[in-house]
Enzyme design. Structure first.
Site, PDB file in Angstrom:
ATOM      1  N   GLU A  48      27.539  64.012  26.981  1.00 24.79           N
ATOM      2  CA  GLU A  48      27.944  64.009  25.572  1.00 24.79           C
ATOM      3  C   GLU A  48      29.039  62.968  25.383  1.00 24.79           C
ATOM      4  O   GLU A  48      30.142  63.116  25.912  1.00 24.79           O
ATOM      5  CB  GLU A  48      28.455  65.394  25.168  1.00 24.79           C
ATOM      6  CG  GLU A  48      29.021  65.454  23.754  1.00 24.79           C
ATOM      7  CD  GLU A  48      29.774  66.749  23.470  1.00 24.79           C
ATOM      8  OE1 GLU A  48      30.647  66.737  22.577  1.00 24.79           O
ATOM      9  OE2 GLU A  48      29.494  67.764  24.132  1.00 24.79           O
ATOM     10  N   ARG A  52      35.000  59.925  19.172  1.00 31.99           N
ATOM     11  CA  ARG A  52      36.456  59.988  19.028  1.00 31.99           C
ATOM     12  C   ARG A  52      37.107  58.629  19.222  1.00 31.99           C
ATOM     13  O   ARG A  52      38.341  58.521  19.155  1.00 31.99           O
ATOM     14  CB  ARG A  52      37.046  60.985  20.036  1.00 31.99           C
ATOM     15  CG  ARG A  52      36.591  62.411  19.803  1.00 31.99           C
ATOM     16  CD  ARG A  52      37.239  63.366  20.780  1.00 31.99           C
ATOM     17  NE  ARG A  52      36.783  64.739  20.582  1.00 31.99           N
ATOM     18  CZ  ARG A  52      37.222  65.772  21.276  1.00 31.99           C
ATOM     19  NH1 ARG A  52      38.146  65.596  22.212  1.00 31.99           N
ATOM     20  NH2 ARG A  52      36.740  66.988  21.042  1.00 31.99           N
ATOM     21  N   LYS A 136      27.836  76.023  20.427  1.00 33.03           N
ATOM     22  CA  LYS A 136      28.998  75.580  21.183  1.00 33.03           C
ATOM     23  C   LYS A 136      30.148  76.535  20.874  1.00 33.03           C
ATOM     24  O   LYS A 136      30.334  76.933  19.712  1.00 33.03           O
ATOM     25  CB  LYS A 136      29.365  74.154  20.760  1.00 33.03           C
ATOM     26  CG  LYS A 136      30.652  73.613  21.349  1.00 33.03           C
ATOM     27  CD  LYS A 136      30.868  72.187  20.872  1.00 33.03           C
ATOM     28  CE  LYS A 136      32.179  71.621  21.405  1.00 33.03           C
ATOM     29  NZ  LYS A 136      32.341  70.191  21.079  1.00 33.03           N
TER      30      LYS A 136
END
Length: 215
Positions: A48, A52, A136
């Site tokens: 993943e 960011r 998640k």
């Protein structure tokens, strides 16, 4: 609103394929390919790459196109625009820290599966109402850790999780041993210092150790 349903089979195949999904913050696009290769060699091909950093989309594009053995996903997706950008860059799965009607709508129009975040009973009920059973759990440690997640297993027996946030090599098995946990997400397999130094062999070794964690 009616339930749209989750691409459950496709997403579960990814989550069940390895105990740990590396959560990566890539600052330099040039690191994406060797990092993805090192993690795949270590037994963690599904990764993943979080949105960011300014380099994130180009990193996803590079890793997905140049490392066929990797299964590259995009994380920290907050809105439909980012979902579309990540999908266009080659992301094979999408991870979000939460769940909104707009994200559900975007996911319903795509073959790329969405793993959204949820913590509270209300959020779990809302996700289940829309047909989402794989979630998640973020931020895991700050939200109550393995003990809190275990307490959700009885009232929400049909929901399974990928805990992320504060999960590391010392507590990963606390989560993986839970009946409602499929895998965990963590950044410890690719520390910033090792990535910056290009120590791919050391990252491969960390990935090999993580790939053998018991569930």
């Amino acid at each position: 609103m009616t339930a749209t349903g989750q691409r459950t089979d496709k997403l579960l195949a990814i989550m069940e394929s390895q105990p740990v999904i590396p959560v990566l913050k890539i600052d330099r696009v040039a690191d994406a390919v060797p990092l993805a290769r090192a993690l795949a060699r270590g037994g963690l091909p599904a990764i993943e790459i979080t949105l960011r950093t300014p380099a994130a989309l180009d990193a996803i594009r590079a890793a997905s196109s140049e490392v066929p053995e990797a299964l590259v996903g995009a994380g920290t997706i907050l809105n439909p625009e980012q979902f579309a950008q990540a999908e266009a860059a080659g992301a094979r799965f999408i991870v979000s820290p939460g769940l909104t009607p707009a994200l559900i709508e975007a996911a319903s129009k795509s073959d790329v599966p969405l793993l959204p975040g949820a913590i509270t009973p209300g959020e779990l009920m809302a996700a289940a109402d829309r047909g989402y059973s794989l979630l998640k759990f973020f931020p895991a440690e700050q939200a109550g850790g393995a003990a809190f997640l275990k307490s959700l297993s009885s009232p929400f027996a049909g929901i399974r999780f990928c805990p992320t946030g504060g999960v590391g090599e010392k507590n990963a098995t606390d989560y993986l041993s839970l009946p409602n946990v499929v895998c965990v997400g963590g950044s410890w397999v690719a520390p910033d210092a090792l990535v910056a130094a290009g120590k791919w062999d050391e990252i491969e070794a960390l990935a090999k150790a993580a790939s053998t964690l018991k569930r």
